[in-house]
Scaffold this motif. Sequence first.
Motif, PDB file in Angstrom:
ATOM      1  N   GLN A  55      35.051 -25.279  35.233  1.00 12.63           N
ATOM      2  CA  GLN A  55      33.950 -25.177  35.372  1.00 12.63           C
ATOM      3  C   GLN A  55      33.367 -25.138  37.296  1.00 12.63           C
ATOM      4  N   HIS A 112      26.300 -24.522  23.118  1.00 10.59           N
ATOM      5  CA  HIS A 112      25.278 -25.464  24.131  1.00 10.59           C
ATOM      6  C   HIS A 112      25.111 -26.952  22.680  1.00 10.59           C
ATOM      7  N   TRP A 144      29.565 -26.416  30.220  1.00 11.23           N
ATOM      8  CA  TRP A 144      31.040 -27.923  29.500  1.00 11.23           C
ATOM      9  C   TRP A 144      31.623 -27.314  30.709  1.00 11.23           C
ATOM     10  N   ASN A 171      33.568 -14.606  26.706  1.00  9.22           N
ATOM     11  CA  ASN A 171      33.588 -16.244  26.639  1.00  9.22           C
ATOM     12  C   ASN A 171      33.509 -17.197  25.083  1.00  9.22           C
ATOM     13  N   TRP A 210      31.449 -23.375  18.935  1.00  8.41           N
ATOM     14  CA  TRP A 210      31.751 -22.407  20.300  1.00  8.41           C
ATOM     15  C   TRP A 210      31.800 -20.881  20.413  1.00  8.41           C
ATOM     16  N   LYS A 230      35.952 -24.225  31.162  1.00  6.57           N
ATOM     17  CA  LYS A 230      35.639 -22.837  30.599  1.00  6.57           C
ATOM     18  C   LYS A 230      37.058 -22.885  28.981  1.00  6.57           C
ATOM     19  N   SER A 231      36.660 -21.507  28.060  1.00  2.96           N
ATOM     20  CA  SER A 231      37.135 -21.426  26.702  1.00  2.96           C
ATOM     21  C   SER A 231      38.392 -20.759  27.604  1.00  2.96           C
ATOM     22  N   GLU A 261      31.717 -20.632  24.757  1.00  2.00           N
ATOM     23  CA  GLU A 261      31.098 -21.811  25.037  1.00  2.00           C
ATOM     24  C   GLU A 261      30.145 -22.567  23.724  1.00  2.00           C
ATOM     25  N   ASP A 307      39.572 -25.548  22.872  1.00  2.00           N
ATOM     26  CA  ASP A 307      39.165 -26.613  23.296  1.00  2.00           C
ATOM     27  C   ASP A 307      40.335 -28.154  23.824  1.00  2.00           C
TER      28      ASP A 307
END
Length: 451
Positions: A228, A307, A219, A303, A297, A222-223, A305, A373
Amino acid sequence: MNKIYITYISLILTLVACNKNESFTSSGVEIVIPNGHEKYLNQPSDSLFNQNILPVFEINLPENALAYINSNPTAEEYVEGSLTYDGETISPIGIRYKGSVGAFVNGVSGEDWSNPSGEKTATKLSMKFKINWRGYHSSFYNQKTIQLHSMNLDPTQMHDRLGYWLFRQMGVPAPRSIHAQLYINGEYNGLFSFIEQIDEKFTALNFSDGSGNLYKEVWPIKSNNTIQTNRKFYEGLITNRESGTNNNIIKTFAQNIINANDSEIQSVINNNMDINQTIALAVVDRAIRNDDGPFHWYCDWVNCEPHNFYWYENPTTNKVHLIPWDLDNAFENIITNTNPVTPIADNWGDTTNNCQPFEFGEWGIYQKSAACDRIIGGIARYKNEYQVLKDSLINGPMSEQIVNTLIDQWSNQINDATNQANQIHSDAIDLIEWSNALNDLKNQLEFSRNN
């Protein structure tokens, strides 16, 4: 005379040995040299992903190689074998089992499903065939890789095929998917979901310029709302992995999103994404409850994220494209949250717990609202466009008449293959359970259309 005779025999044996080495790999797999007229070299990929056929793939590999990969499928190590399809054999190729955690549930002997291990216990496991194996071959119907998903956790046997079809019908770049039968060393292994690999062949077919960077499960932001890392981008890079590869397009997009104030977010998205494709992806994703995809997420102690997605950078347009991936858990949570791991708490665009991680679902797994996000939150602002495309989906490809007719056609196509597997393998789904699951799927789609 005896010495001459012995020398002659030695020479013959040497020539035979040399000829054998040239005809077989070191692992004993025959090397088949194509003559250039093969269908797999001359026909396009559309002939392989034909919705009207049920392809039959046959793989053969040495028994010790099969035993080796069966002893530890989660290692995902390749062994050499051959592939026969439509009367033509390509050999050698690389063959291995594949998948993330979910692909091995109830499929290997290890007791911890979250950390799969041990030997193969299920009849079917998802597999990958590497066509461009060590330089022997470059293409098979313009594909470098063949991948078959076991559908072990999908009693409908339709999640992949139907989900990707809906994405593509709505103009979203997504893999092609049909069903396929698989034989291993002459024995029927069962029915699989045959899914197009997302690689440079895919990008060349789906974008005006397919030479750009393709990233898997990275992604851009980042959170903690920072860009990134270069390392993470490179680790997820699928194409153009040469040293020093330029990733300025996706990084610039991320930086512009971070720098934008609330009134500028949509402008950044307009300039850097195909907005119709992006909104259509969100519409289909939410309609089929693809809850294990880019809008879930997951959080650990550091963290959060998502997928199961890819990003593609088009170097001609300088736009980035989100691509869906891995739909085996889609559709499950439409009416109720059936899956204890995957459910998303929020409706599209909503946020919970002031954008801090929170427990949700039967197992209390931590997640964070996707709309926190800045990319997803910005996409969720296109409410009118979302509603227009949602109506188009519901009244078009996901309408009752179209989608139910399609499910019936596909189920008729794979009925005999499903029954054959059940007659041979004790862990294959039976026709009654499968029929009930298909009826449940139709009810889920009806619920989604009305809610």
